[in-house]
Design a protein around this motif. Structure first.
Motif, PDB file in Angstrom:
ATOM      1  N   VAL A 368      10.450 -15.340  10.747  1.00 37.00           N
ATOM      2  CA  VAL A 368      10.755 -14.087  11.443  1.00 37.00           C
ATOM      3  C   VAL A 368      10.665 -12.882  10.504  1.00 37.00           C
ATOM      4  CG1 VAL A 368      12.212 -14.972  13.316  1.00 37.00           C
ATOM      5  CG2 VAL A 368      13.232 -14.431  11.105  1.00 37.00           C
ATOM      6  N   VAL A 369      10.400 -13.124   9.225  1.00 34.77           N
ATOM      7  CA  VAL A 369      10.340 -11.998   8.277  1.00 34.77           C
ATOM      8  C   VAL A 369       8.932 -11.407   8.268  1.00 34.77           C
ATOM      9  CG1 VAL A 369      10.474 -11.374   5.830  1.00 34.77           C
ATOM     10  CG2 VAL A 369      12.246 -12.808   6.851  1.00 34.77           C
ATOM     11  N   MET A 370       8.864 -10.078   8.230  1.00 31.44           N
ATOM     12  CA  MET A 370       7.573  -9.358   8.275  1.00 31.44           C
ATOM     13  C   MET A 370       6.703  -9.712   7.063  1.00 31.44           C
ATOM     14  SD  MET A 370       8.364  -5.588   6.730  1.00 31.44           S
ATOM     15  CE  MET A 370       9.005  -5.467   5.031  1.00 31.44           C
ATOM     16  N   PRO A 371       5.387  -9.605   7.220  1.00 32.99           N
ATOM     17  CA  PRO A 371       4.527  -9.775   6.039  1.00 32.99           C
ATOM     18  C   PRO A 371       4.498  -8.526   5.153  1.00 32.99           C
ATOM     19  CG  PRO A 371       3.189  -9.495   8.021  1.00 32.99           C
ATOM     20  CD  PRO A 371       4.624  -9.519   8.473  1.00 32.99           C
ATOM     21  N   GLY A 372       5.020  -7.392   5.609  1.00 33.58           N
ATOM     22  CA  GLY A 372       5.047  -6.184   4.769  1.00 33.58           C
ATOM     23  C   GLY A 372       5.095  -4.942   5.631  1.00 33.58           C
ATOM     24  N   TYR A 373       5.073  -3.780   4.948  1.00 33.59           N
ATOM     25  CA  TYR A 373       5.034  -2.498   5.660  1.00 33.59           C
ATOM     26  C   TYR A 373       3.594  -2.038   5.792  1.00 33.59           C
ATOM     27  CZ  TYR A 373      10.044  -2.090   4.617  1.00 33.59           C
ATOM     28  OH  TYR A 373      11.391  -2.294   4.525  1.00 33.59           O
ATOM     29  N   TRP A 374       3.321  -1.379   6.891  1.00 39.86           N
ATOM     30  CA  TRP A 374       1.987  -0.885   7.196  1.00 39.86           C
ATOM     31  C   TRP A 374       1.516   0.089   6.100  1.00 39.86           C
ATOM     32  CZ3 TRP A 374      -2.051  -1.907  10.028  1.00 39.86           C
ATOM     33  CH2 TRP A 374      -2.983  -0.904  10.323  1.00 39.86           C
ATOM     34  N   GLN A 375       0.393  -0.281   5.492  1.00 40.27           N
ATOM     35  CA  GLN A 375      -0.259   0.570   4.487  1.00 40.27           C
ATOM     36  C   GLN A 375       0.721   1.129   3.457  1.00 40.27           C
ATOM     37  OE1 GLN A 375      -2.782   3.275   6.702  1.00 40.27           O
ATOM     38  NE2 GLN A 375      -4.367   1.703   6.746  1.00 40.27           N
ATOM     39  N   ASN A 376       1.584   0.278   2.975  1.00 42.71           N
ATOM     40  CA  ASN A 376       2.558   0.712   1.974  1.00 42.71           C
ATOM     41  C   ASN A 376       2.820  -0.451   1.018  1.00 42.71           C
ATOM     42  OD1 ASN A 376       4.617   1.884   0.532  1.00 42.71           O
ATOM     43  ND2 ASN A 376       5.590   2.807   2.339  1.00 42.71           N
ATOM     44  N   PRO A 377       1.806  -0.777   0.175  1.00 47.15           N
ATOM     45  CA  PRO A 377       1.945  -1.968  -0.669  1.00 47.15           C
ATOM     46  C   PRO A 377       3.124  -1.895  -1.639  1.00 47.15           C
ATOM     47  CG  PRO A 377      -0.117  -0.772  -1.150  1.00 47.15           C
ATOM     48  CD  PRO A 377       0.506  -0.123   0.052  1.00 47.15           C
ATOM     49  N   GLU A 378       3.448  -0.672  -2.132  1.00 46.13           N
ATOM     50  CA  GLU A 378       4.567  -0.582  -3.100  1.00 46.13           C
ATOM     51  C   GLU A 378       5.882  -0.961  -2.408  1.00 46.13           C
ATOM     52  OE1 GLU A 378       2.756   2.428  -2.534  1.00 46.13           O
ATOM     53  OE2 GLU A 378       1.270   1.801  -4.014  1.00 46.13           O
ATOM     54  N   ALA A 379       6.120  -0.335  -1.253  1.00 50.35           N
ATOM     55  CA  ALA A 379       7.381  -0.623  -0.544  1.00 50.35           C
ATOM     56  C   ALA A 379       7.411  -2.091  -0.110  1.00 50.35           C
ATOM     57  CB  ALA A 379       7.529   0.295   0.659  1.00 50.35           C
ATOM     58  N   SER A 380       6.251  -2.651   0.254  1.00 52.82           N
ATOM     59  CA  SER A 380       6.202  -4.065   0.684  1.00 52.82           C
ATOM     60  C   SER A 380       6.572  -4.968  -0.480  1.00 52.82           C
ATOM     61  CB  SER A 380       4.803  -4.444   1.180  1.00 52.82           C
ATOM     62  OG  SER A 380       4.405  -3.582   2.198  1.00 52.82           O
TER      63      SER A 380
END
Ligand code: AMP
Length: 528
Positions: A368-380
């Motif tokens: 259920v955990v996201m693969p990351g933030y949209w177009q934000n590799p640092e925050a991901s």
């Protein structure tokens, strides 16, 4: 498998069953299915390709569900925008997501027109008639109906959930089809096992928790009923519960539960059909929860999660609520236990797991955990370091795996070198019969570094002095946690999702000072 399959199955199993209801509008599963396929076809015909983003900013209505499933059918990524945002905030999300299409309500037309440059290049559809936008009905043309949904891989994105942005700009948590299906199955397995034909009522924004709970409702062929009024009105809500024999209220912010308690008129409506009221998104004070269970019965289901791990990391079922209350067990003040298919624990500032009772940042992992933030590799990378979602919430698990949330890391107060969790102080304040609401935070102080400060809303007609408030705290907590000063206000600001905006109140006290951000992990729990 495309998540649209959940709707297709419900439409096949029970085509004439009610799917979406609002006021006098009642849509069957067959109609819902066909409308979603038509919207998907029209979006593709309008120039979208699978993977494109489609934003919507609409007051709660069946159109939201038709759009979400229309986007699923066409392989598009839906971007729900909170309908209480300002046009400029909406524009930020539309721009950040790169949405090609924006579907919005009539009421946003003036704000969009006043900020037209921010929406340049976005194709708009409006629920009414508006300059520069096509009517929503253009998306419903049956001539473009898809014969079947497009194929979708489990990793294909289908949703961008923008964080509420109470600290910094909103970020788009990416959800893929596998995650969304996990969220659906987990809700049914762990929180409330919705049955076919059951009536689930939505009275909170469907761009947030309520819209997510609408998904397991569709998967089970149950009825998604949507309240008529955009504002939260307890009397009409309970009248709807009576009229439609609602068994489950999909999602309530704690502020809504408090409003229900304030405005409830015993005996006025028959609400005996209610089996579950799901709440979360912010802490509820134990005192208020106890009152709510006493008033409405053992129907409350708590969930703790965030947009980065939608709906749940931990949860507390209605049965658990009752058992803990009957036993006088303080675990009623927890956010429940880790759900079946999620792993979670707390870590220190170096990401080392902490033993039960020691407080640190809550981390979680699972499908259920996201693969990351949209177009934000640092925050991901920062949020997902080491393969665990770092929630930014400070808490501790006890020896039975109940999670006690202390506060957001960024809200912890460090006063004279001691950690103070605002929520702990608020829990005490709210027990005072003359206090209706409160927020606690740290303010700059030359001696203490930060001083604990309380802002209080009094119960109507009551009076209290700052000294009386501080003395009351002194009867319940260590001296260093007591507020050093108290201010009284008539009301507190609340976000579009019903969360009290502690940061907004706090920021006024920090003007001209550099704020310490992030107490972070390594904080002290009851054992630490
Ligand atoms: P959002 O992404 O807008 O749903 O906000 C998620 C945040 O709300 C979490 O990180 C928590 O800080 C808070 N939250 C969510 N559920 C709960 C809960 N049951 N109790 C306390 N805080 C919660």
């Amino acid at each position: 498998m495309n998540t649209f399959a959940f709707l297709a199955k419900s439409a096949r199993h029970n085509p004439d069953g009610l799917a979406l209801v609002q006021g006098s509008e009642a849509i069957t599963y067959r109609e819902f299915h066909d409308r979603a396929l038509a919207i998907g076809g029209n979006l593709l015909a309008a120039g979208c390709s699978p993977g494109d983003r489609v934003a919507f900013c609409l007051a709660n209505s069946p159109r939201i569900m038709e759009l979400i499933f229309g986007c699923f059918a066409a392989g598009l990524i839906v971007v729900p925008v909170n309908a209480r945002l300002h046009a400029r905030e909406m524009a930020y999300i539309v721009g950040n997501s790169g949405a090609r299409i924006l579907v919005h309500g009539d009421e946003f037309q003036a704000g969009i027109a006043a900020n037209a440059d921010l929406f340049a290049g976005v194709v708009r559809y409006c629920s009414g008639s508006a300059d520069g936008a096509q009517p929503f009905s253009a998306l419903q043309d049956p001539a473009q109906m898809l014969s079947a949904p497009v194929d979708a891989a489990p990793e294909d994105l289908c949703w961008l959930f923008y964080t509420s942005g109470t600290t910094g700009k909103p970020k788009g948590a990416m959800w893929n089809h596998r995650m969304v299906r996990c969220v659906i199955m987990n809700y049914l397995a762990d929180l409330h096992n919705i049955q076919p034909g059951e009536v689930v009522l939505h009275c909170a924004p469907m761009s947030h928790g309520s819209g997510i709970i609408a998904l397991p409702t569709v998967a089970r062929g149950a009825v998604n009923a949507i309240t008529d009024t955009a504002s939260f009105d307890v009397d009409s809500l309970l009248a709807t519960v009576e009229r439609l024999k609602v068994s489950h209220i999909a999602f309530m912010a704690p502020t809504q539960i408090v409003k229900m308690l304030e405005d409830f008129q015993p005996g006025k409506h028959d609400i005996s059909s209610l089996r579950a009221i799901c709440y979360g998104g912010a802490p509820i004070y134990v005192e208020q929860l106890k009152q709510a269970v006493q008033t409405f019965g053992p129907v409350f289901v708590q969930l703790y999660g965030q947009g980065e791990s939608p709906i749940t990391i931990t949860g507390m079922s209605a049965r658990q609520h009752q058992e803990l209350l009957d036993a006088g067990d303080p675990r009623i003040g927890s956010a429940g236990q880790t759900r079946t298919d999620v792993e979670a624990h707390c870590v220190d500032e170096n990401d080392n797991p902490l033993p039960p009772g020691e407080a640190g940042e809550v981390v979680a992992r699972g499908d259920v955990v996201m693969p990351g933030y949209w177009q934000n590799p640092e925050a991901s990378a920062e949020a997902l370091r080491g393969g665990w979602l770092h929630t930014g919430d400070i808490g501790y698990f006890d020896d039975r795996g109940y999670l006690f949330l202390l506060d957001r890391a960024k809200d912890m107060v460090i006063s004279g070198g001691n950690n103070v969790y605002p929520r702990e102080v608020e829990e005490v304040l709210i027990q005072h019969p003359k206090i209706a609401n409160c927020v606690v935070f740290g303010i700059p102080d030359d001696y203490w570094g930060e001083a604990v400060h309380a802002v209080i809303v009094l119960t109507p007609g009551e009076a209290l002095t700052a000294k009386e408030v501080i003395d009351f705290c002194g009867e319940h907590m260590a001296g260093y946690k007591k507020p050093k000063a108290v201010d009284f206000v008539n009301e507190l600001p609340v976000s579009g999702y019903g969360k009290i905006l502690r940061r907004e109140v706090r920021d006024a006290y920090w003007q001209g000072h550099s704020s310490r951000i992030g107490g972070g992990a390594g904080a002290k729990g009851p054992n630490g």
